[in-house]
Design an enzyme around this catalytic site. Structure first.
Site, PDB file in Angstrom:
ATOM      1  N   GLU A 121       0.775  -1.231  -0.010  1.00 28.07           N
ATOM      2  CA  GLU A 121       0.014   0.067   0.151  1.00 28.07           C
ATOM      3  C   GLU A 121       0.915   1.109  -0.062  1.00 28.07           C
ATOM      4  OE1 GLU A 121      -3.241  -0.124  -0.197  1.00 28.07           O
ATOM      5  OE2 GLU A 121      -3.728  -1.824   0.322  1.00 28.07           O
TER       6      GLU A 121
ATOM      7  N   CYS B  33      -2.569   9.402   2.243  1.00 30.34           N
ATOM      8  CA  CYS B  33      -2.008   8.743   0.897  1.00 30.34           C
ATOM      9  C   CYS B  33      -3.187   9.098  -0.185  1.00 30.34           C
ATOM     10  CB  CYS B  33      -1.993   7.006   0.983  1.00 30.34           C
ATOM     11  SG  CYS B  33      -3.367   6.373   1.787  1.00 30.34           S
TER      12      CYS B  33
HETATM   13  P1  NAD Z   1       8.002   5.620   4.718  1.00 29.52           P
HETATM   14  O1  NAD Z   1       8.201   4.810   3.495  1.00 29.52           O
HETATM   15  O2  NAD Z   1       8.839   6.586   5.130  1.00 29.52           O
HETATM   16  O3  NAD Z   1       7.967   4.625   5.974  1.00 29.52           O
HETATM   17  C1  NAD Z   1       6.804   3.561   5.938  1.00 29.52           C
HETATM   18  C2  NAD Z   1       7.493   2.366   6.985  1.00 29.52           C
HETATM   19  O4  NAD Z   1       8.251   1.635   6.093  1.00 29.52           O
HETATM   20  C3  NAD Z   1       7.825   2.890   8.192  1.00 29.52           C
HETATM   21  O5  NAD Z   1       7.670   1.776   9.176  1.00 29.52           O
HETATM   22  C4  NAD Z   1       9.607   2.713   7.947  1.00 29.52           C
HETATM   23  O6  NAD Z   1      10.414   2.385   8.945  1.00 29.52           O
HETATM   24  C5  NAD Z   1       9.414   1.400   7.078  1.00 29.52           C
HETATM   25  N1  NAD Z   1      10.528   1.183   6.134  1.00 29.52           N
HETATM   26  C6  NAD Z   1      11.183   2.036   5.310  1.00 29.52           C
HETATM   27  N2  NAD Z   1      12.105   1.619   4.435  1.00 29.52           N
HETATM   28  C7  NAD Z   1      12.138   0.178   4.734  1.00 29.52           C
HETATM   29  C8  NAD Z   1      12.845  -0.732   4.250  1.00 29.52           C
HETATM   30  N3  NAD Z   1      13.749  -0.721   3.305  1.00 29.52           N
HETATM   31  N4  NAD Z   1      12.529  -2.093   4.936  1.00 29.52           N
HETATM   32  C9  NAD Z   1      11.574  -2.366   5.547  1.00 29.52           C
HETATM   33  N5  NAD Z   1      10.716  -1.104   6.052  1.00 29.52           N
HETATM   34  C10 NAD Z   1      10.977   0.021   5.917  1.00 29.52           C
HETATM   35  O7  NAD Z   1       6.543   6.383   4.789  1.00 29.52           O
HETATM   36  P2  NAD Z   1       6.043   7.458   5.646  1.00 29.52           P
HETATM   37  O8  NAD Z   1       6.702   8.588   5.510  1.00 29.52           O
HETATM   38  O9  NAD Z   1       5.970   6.812   7.036  1.00 29.52           O
HETATM   39  O10 NAD Z   1       4.578   7.728   5.150  1.00 29.52           O
HETATM   40  C11 NAD Z   1       4.058   8.350   4.024  1.00 29.52           C
HETATM   41  C12 NAD Z   1       4.003   7.486   2.908  1.00 29.52           C
HETATM   42  O11 NAD Z   1       3.259   6.411   3.106  1.00 29.52           O
HETATM   43  C13 NAD Z   1       3.491   8.152   1.693  1.00 29.52           C
HETATM   44  O12 NAD Z   1       4.123   7.849   0.566  1.00 29.52           O
HETATM   45  C14 NAD Z   1       1.928   7.833   1.560  1.00 29.52           C
HETATM   46  O13 NAD Z   1       1.262   7.733   0.348  1.00 29.52           O
HETATM   47  C15 NAD Z   1       2.205   6.123   2.089  1.00 29.52           C
HETATM   48  N6  NAD Z   1       1.046   5.684   2.651  1.00 29.52           N
HETATM   49  C16 NAD Z   1       0.333   4.903   1.683  1.00 29.52           C
HETATM   50  C17 NAD Z   1      -0.815   4.332   2.204  1.00 29.52           C
HETATM   51  C18 NAD Z   1      -1.486   3.369   1.322  1.00 29.52           C
HETATM   52  O14 NAD Z   1      -2.554   2.760   1.856  1.00 29.52           O
HETATM   53  N7  NAD Z   1      -1.493   3.263  -0.019  1.00 29.52           N
HETATM   54  C19 NAD Z   1      -1.321   4.586   3.437  1.00 29.52           C
HETATM   55  C20 NAD Z   1      -0.523   5.311   4.321  1.00 29.52           C
HETATM   56  C21 NAD Z   1       0.660   5.960   3.756  1.00 29.52           C
END
Ligand code: NAD
Length: 509
Positions: free
Chosen positions: A267, A301
């Site tokens: 997601e 998102c």
């Molecule tokens: P992010 O990608 O920085 O982090 C999300 C999660 O992934 C965190 O828990 C982080 O620690 C983990 N993470 C990051 N890199 C990783 C890796 N290489 N391996 C494993 N885990 C890893 O995102 P954010 O800043 O917390 O949230 C914002 C983003 O999330 C926006 O792009 C938004 O659109 C998206 N989002 C999408 C949805 C959806 O349902 N499509 C919902 C909420 C947020």
């Protein structure tokens, strides 16, 4: 644009409020551990509480416990599993205010949206309890006499949930409530920006497990950054990695899970648009657009980031959005009158400023907003930008309140512009022309996972499957038949005759 001149609470008051909410939930933040992760609040940009960070060995132990618990949980009848989720739902009702308080403190959501997020958790628990008696498989007509052909659904195993900061509790519940009734166990890696809400959720679920005699190890939470997330992603005992976050994160996670033939549910980022046709009810469109674009300070998102409006109404629409933007109150999310709270951190502010600079360089005009409010925390006025074309900055997701408005003349061009971005999460059309509405929902219309008519792009209900296409990752969570991602399907053929006919009429000796 009005704001509350940033009358913010004192940082120690926020820490006290977080401690009090955690205390009512029965969770304690401080515990000895090898390292710590410090919870921060975007309300003032200051520290809240230290939380013990999990080591890679700690992730291994949590997966081990979840694997052991799975052996018992998978044979527990699904309606009995549902009782644990029902209890979780009851506890969420009892602690709705407390959890919402923590969401406001850690993610900066205004009170009403924080309460809405917890309500979504309660709703998905109800949905999952009903589902626990409806994990249906099909029976198919066999081509062979005396044979029965059917499919059965079985628990998958350990589900690793990785979640983002902006929906710190709802996304966990979508995954966990459904995974638990499906017979899976869960290890959760929340965002490093929102550990307190995660601690609170875990505490409530642990209590629900105790109250319903569910096995130990059914659910664990591991605290840390991408390294800890990677430990979950790489472990072959984790059958499904359900990861919510940026497209960059999905790009790192998906190939690793694929390389070990695990399952991934992604997601990821969105770049959601609304087409506004010449016949649109502009009052409705303005309300829908402003909530979707400026609500949650543009940090959903599903936030609306683009408007593609017919050239006959684009000027009027832009003026009306501008007028509405000027009434938005920017301020502490704890204040009842605030509509726009803070950005999560300085990085988000820098990304927004950089996007506006690029937009200007591409010929765009910032109609209003984009400036910082105060010098504590990262508060901004939502920005409205008129763009001559859909340039590269418009095609990127900037996780902040920037709304680009572009004009079209022909409906086919509007659809083409709408779809001409790498992401495919949510979409909307405002029109009273049924032909336009139906075309938008048709196979050659919106290419997104969510397509709405006469409402904005954000604020989905839990009953539908949630997710998007292209760089949004293709996953579906929450309602409809999204539960199938959390189970494995077996096709069973039973021969109740005394003959052994082969399929396709094959003869063998
Ligand atoms: P992010 O990608 O920085 O982090 C999300 C999660 O992934 C965190 O828990 C982080 O620690 C983990 N993470 C990051 N890199 C990783 C890796 N290489 N391996 C494993 N885990 C890893 O995102 P954010 O800043 O917390 O949230 C914002 C983003 O999330 C926006 O792009 C938004 O659109 C998206 N989002 C999408 C949805 C959806 O349902 N499509 C919902 C909420 C947020």
């Amino acid at each position: 644009m009005t704001d509350t001149a940033l009358i913010l609470p004192r940082p120690d008051e926020l820490t006290e409020r977080a401690r009090a909410a955690l205390g009512r939930i029965g969770a304690t933040a401080t515990a000895p551990g090898p390292g710590t992760l410090t919870a921060r609040t975007p309300v003032t940009g200051t520290d809240l509480e230290p939380v013990p960070a999990t080591s890679v060995a700690g992730v291994d132990a949590a997966i081990g416990a979840a694997t052991a618990a799975f052996a018992e949980w998978r044979t527990t009848p699904a309606p009995v599993r549902g009782a644990t989720v029902r209890r979780l739902g009851e506890l969420l009702v009892a602690h709705k205010e407390d959890l919402a308080e923590l969401v406001t403190l850690e993610a900066g959501k205004i009170r009403s949206e924080a309460l809405g997020e917890v309500q979504e958790m309660i709703d998905v628990c109800e949905f999952a309890v009903g589902l626990s008696r409806q994990l249906y498989g099909r029976t198919m007509a066999s081509e062979r006499p005396g044979h029965r052909l059917m499919e059965t659904w079985h628990p998958l195993g350990v589900v690793g949930v990785i979640s983002a900061f902006n929906f710190p509790v709802a996304v966990w519940s979508w995954n966990t409530a459904i995974a638990l009734v499906c017979g899976d166990t869960v290890v959760w890696k929340p965002s490093e920006k929102t550990p307190l809400t995660a601690l609170a959720c875990h505490t409530l679920l642990a209590r629900a497990c105790r109250d319903t005699d569910a096995p130990d190890g059914l659910h664990s939470v591991v605290f840390g950054d991408a390294e800890i997330g990677s430990a979950l992603v790489d472990d072959p005992r984790v059958a499904l990695v359900s990861a919510t976050g940026s497209t960059a994160m999905g790009r790192a996670v998906a190939p690793k899970v694929a390389a070990r033939f695990g399952r991934c549910l992604l997601e990821l980022g969105g770049n959601n648009a609304a087409i506004v046709g010449p016949s649109a009810d502009l009052d409705l469109a303005v309300r829908g657009i402003v909530f979707a674009a400026a609500g949650t300070a543009g940090q959903r998102c599903t936030t609306m980031r683009r408007v593609v409006a017919h050239s006959s109404i684009v000027d009027e629409l832009t003026s009306r959005i501008e007028a509405a933007y000027r009434t938005l109150t920017v301020g502490s999310p704890l204040d009842a009158g605030t509509l726009v709270g803070p950005l999560v951190d300085e990085r988000a502010y820098d990304a927004m400023s950089a996007a506006l600079d690029k937009a200007r360089a591409d010929g765009g005009t910032v109609v209003c907003g984009g400036d910082r409010v105060g010098d504590t925390g990262w508060y901004v006025r939502p920005a409205l930008v008129r763009m001559p074309t859909q340039s590269s900055v418009v095609r990127e997701e900037t996780f902040a309140p920037v709304l680009y408005v572009m004009a079209y003349d022909e409906f086919d061009d509007a659809i083409a512009m709408h779809n001409d971005v790498p992401q495919g999460l949510s979409s909307a059309i405002f029109t009273t022309d049924q032909r336009e509405a139906e075309r938008f929902l048709a196979a050659d219309g919106s290419d997104c996972g969510i397509a709405n008519v006469n409402l904005g792009t954000s604020g989905a209900e839990i009953g539908g499957a949630f997710g998007g296409e292209k760089e949004t990752g293709g996953g579906r969570e929450s309602g409809s038949d999204a539960w199938k991602a959390y189970m494995r399907r077996a096709t069973n053929t039973v021969n109740y005759s005394s003959e052994l006919p082969l399929a396709q009429g094959v003869e063998f000796g």
